[in-house]
Design a protein around this motif. Structure first.
Motif, PDB file in Angstrom:
ATOM      1  N   UNK A 227       0.836  -1.199   0.000  1.00 38.86           N
ATOM      2  CA  UNK A 227       0.000   0.000   0.000  1.00 38.86           C
ATOM      3  C   UNK A 227       0.870   1.249   0.000  1.00 38.86           C
ATOM      4  N   UNK A 228       0.342   2.287  -0.641  1.00 41.03           N
ATOM      5  CA  UNK A 228       1.081   3.536  -0.799  1.00 41.03           C
ATOM      6  C   UNK A 228       0.286   4.659  -0.150  1.00 41.03           C
ATOM      7  N   UNK A 229       0.877   5.300   0.825  1.00 40.46           N
ATOM      8  CA  UNK A 229       0.184   6.378   1.532  1.00 40.46           C
ATOM      9  C   UNK A 229       0.264   7.670   0.729  1.00 40.46           C
ATOM     10  N   UNK A 230      -0.865   8.379   0.670  1.00 48.19           N
ATOM     11  CA  UNK A 230      -0.909   9.653  -0.054  1.00 48.19           C
ATOM     12  C   UNK A 230      -1.035  10.832   0.892  1.00 48.19           C
ATOM     13  N   UNK A 231      -0.866  10.585   2.207  1.00 47.16           N
ATOM     14  CA  UNK A 231      -1.100  11.670   3.171  1.00 47.16           C
ATOM     15  C   UNK A 231       0.149  12.469   3.505  1.00 47.16           C
ATOM     16  N   UNK A 232       1.306  12.060   2.955  1.00 46.45           N
ATOM     17  CA  UNK A 232       2.527  12.819   3.198  1.00 46.45           C
ATOM     18  C   UNK A 232       3.040  12.714   4.616  1.00 46.45           C
ATOM     19  N   UNK A 233       2.598  11.694   5.358  1.00 50.76           N
ATOM     20  CA  UNK A 233       3.011  11.568   6.762  1.00 50.76           C
ATOM     21  C   UNK A 233       4.494  11.256   6.900  1.00 50.76           C
ATOM     22  N   UNK A 234       5.083  10.653   5.884  1.00 51.71           N
ATOM     23  CA  UNK A 234       6.497  10.276   5.959  1.00 51.71           C
ATOM     24  C   UNK A 234       7.424  11.332   5.373  1.00 51.71           C
ATOM     25  N   UNK A 235       6.927  12.523   5.172  1.00 51.91           N
ATOM     26  CA  UNK A 235       7.749  13.580   4.595  1.00 51.91           C
ATOM     27  C   UNK A 235       6.935  14.422   3.650  1.00 51.91           C
ATOM     28  N   UNK A 236       7.513  14.757   2.505  1.00 52.34           N
ATOM     29  CA  UNK A 236       6.801  15.584   1.540  1.00 52.34           C
ATOM     30  C   UNK A 236       5.637  14.813   0.928  1.00 52.34           C
ATOM     31  N   UNK A 237       4.585  15.536   0.612  1.00 51.24           N
ATOM     32  CA  UNK A 237       3.394  14.924   0.040  1.00 51.24           C
ATOM     33  C   UNK A 237       3.671  14.487  -1.391  1.00 51.24           C
ATOM     34  N   UNK A 238       3.394  13.216  -1.744  1.00 49.70           N
ATOM     35  CA  UNK A 238       3.685  12.750  -3.104  1.00 49.70           C
ATOM     36  C   UNK A 238       2.782  13.413  -4.133  1.00 49.70           C
ATOM     37  N   UNK A 239       3.303  13.605  -5.329  1.00 53.20           N
ATOM     38  CA  UNK A 239       2.497  14.129  -6.420  1.00 53.20           C
ATOM     39  C   UNK A 239       1.690  12.988  -7.029  1.00 53.20           C
ATOM     40  N   UNK A 240       0.709  13.319  -7.855  1.00 54.55           N
ATOM     41  CA  UNK A 240      -0.064  12.267  -8.503  1.00 54.55           C
ATOM     42  C   UNK A 240       0.805  11.459  -9.456  1.00 54.55           C
ATOM     43  N   UNK A 241       1.841  12.093 -10.022  1.00 52.31           N
ATOM     44  CA  UNK A 241       2.755  11.375 -10.906  1.00 52.31           C
ATOM     45  C   UNK A 241       3.566  10.348 -10.121  1.00 52.31           C
ATOM     46  N   UNK A 242       4.024  10.727  -8.939  1.00 46.93           N
ATOM     47  CA  UNK A 242       4.782   9.799  -8.100  1.00 46.93           C
ATOM     48  C   UNK A 242       3.911   8.640  -7.630  1.00 46.93           C
ATOM     49  N   UNK A 243       2.659   8.934  -7.288  1.00 51.27           N
ATOM     50  CA  UNK A 243       1.743   7.873  -6.872  1.00 51.27           C
ATOM     51  C   UNK A 243       1.493   6.901  -8.025  1.00 51.27           C
ATOM     52  N   UNK A 244       1.299   7.438  -9.227  1.00 45.25           N
ATOM     53  CA  UNK A 244       1.055   6.588 -10.391  1.00 45.25           C
ATOM     54  C   UNK A 244       2.268   5.709 -10.687  1.00 45.25           C
ATOM     55  N   UNK A 245       3.458   6.279 -10.588  1.00 43.91           N
ATOM     56  CA  UNK A 245       4.676   5.521 -10.867  1.00 43.91           C
ATOM     57  C   UNK A 245       4.898   4.432  -9.826  1.00 43.91           C
ATOM     58  N   UNK A 246       4.672   4.766  -8.551  1.00 47.53           N
ATOM     59  CA  UNK A 246       4.852   3.784  -7.484  1.00 47.53           C
ATOM     60  C   UNK A 246       3.841   2.644  -7.613  1.00 47.53           C
ATOM     61  N   UNK A 247       2.594   2.981  -7.943  1.00 49.34           N
ATOM     62  CA  UNK A 247       1.571   1.949  -8.114  1.00 49.34           C
ATOM     63  C   UNK A 247       1.904   1.050  -9.299  1.00 49.34           C
ATOM     64  N   UNK A 248       2.391   1.641 -10.361  1.00 48.64           N
ATOM     65  CA  UNK A 248       2.738   0.854 -11.548  1.00 48.64           C
ATOM     66  C   UNK A 248       3.888  -0.097 -11.242  1.00 48.64           C
TER      67      UNK A 248
END
Length: 274
Positions: A227-248
């Protein structure tokens, strides 16, 4: 290995008749029971109906990885797209509401059925519609929903993973939710790739259905990634591009393929701004 013989004509006719009756039952349920049920209660009915449909068609689902559960809160389910069966395969394990192209809403019977089940429709020809859909998805996620998207925005035969469109990942950023990648891998009982279920290219729905009815058995590996968190709790908030790349990346590992990495950060006409 000797190729598997197709099912007999009587078997295909029997499957088709059972499928038709099962769909008729589904229509009655959606028309009479769904309006009185909460989404969590609808999820129970949806899962049971999906599992029975797959059983009728000779399809078994094997779940691997860390499943998020039956109806995970504030979760965007992200999967590769091979067939019209994908929705029922996913709903057999983790129930969610889907995003579908607007044209499906105009289909006879099926359009009404999926709309009544809570599907969110998107106009892929409109660059502005992604913003409306993202707001709708974000509200549904914030209210405890589980929503599902196919970021390839089209189907393949399952042997490749197409580039992801990042635009709809904006919804899970707005809701500060979780992205759950999941890989769909259609196999034969002998563990070889199965393309019978593929609904890609110029294949029509009836051609796809005939191939499925003629296939004795299909096994689907449903492999959940991290699972990939989108809440930025671990640092900077991920962009939608980063989320898409990580999910892929997670789905690539689940499919056990090594395609060239696409540039998901590139903006193209097919990727309307969020």
């Amino acid at each position: 290995m000797r190729p598997t013989r197709p099912t007999s004509l009587p078997t295909r006719c029997f499957r088709l008749a059972r499928m038709g009756w099962h769909i008729a039952i589904g229509l009655v349920i959606v028309a009479t029971r769904f309006p009185r049920l909460a989404y969590a209660e609808r999820a129970v009915v949806t899962q049971r109906w999906s599992r029975q449909l797959l059983k009728i068609l000779g399809i078994t689902v094997e779940v691997a990885g860390d499943s998020p559960g039956f109806y995970p809160n504030n979760t965007l389910l992200v999967a590769n797209h091979v067939s019209w069966l994908d929705i029922f395969v996913l709903n057999s394990a983790t129930v969610s509401r889907f995003v579908a192209k607007q044209e499906i809403r105009r289909w006879p019977v099926a359009g009404w059925l999926v709309a009544s089940a809570g599907t969110v429709f998107i106009d892929r020809n409109s660059r502005r519609d992604a913003s409306r859909v993202n707001q709708h998805l974000a509200r549904a996620l914030e209210n405890g929903g589980c929503m599902a998207v196919f970021p390839e925005a089209t189907t393949s035969d399952g042997s490749v993973l197409l580039p992801f469109k990042p635009s709809l990942f904006e919804s899970v950023r707005q809701s500060r939710g979780t992205v759950q990648p999941v890989a769909l891998n259609y196999r034969t009982p002998h563990d070889t790739p199965c393309t019978a279920a593929a609904y890609a290219g110029d294949t029509t729905f009836m051609q796809s259905l005939r191939m499925i009815l003629a296939t004795p058995a299909i096994r689907v590996e449903l492999r959940y990634g991290s699972r990939i968190s989108a809440d930025g709790a671990n640092g900077s908030e991920p962009t939608r591009f980063q989320l898409a790349e990580a999910a892929r990346d997670e789905i690539v590992r689940g499919l056990r393929i090594t395609p060239a990495r696409p540039d998901t950060a590139a903006r193209t006409p097919a990727d309307p701004p969020a």
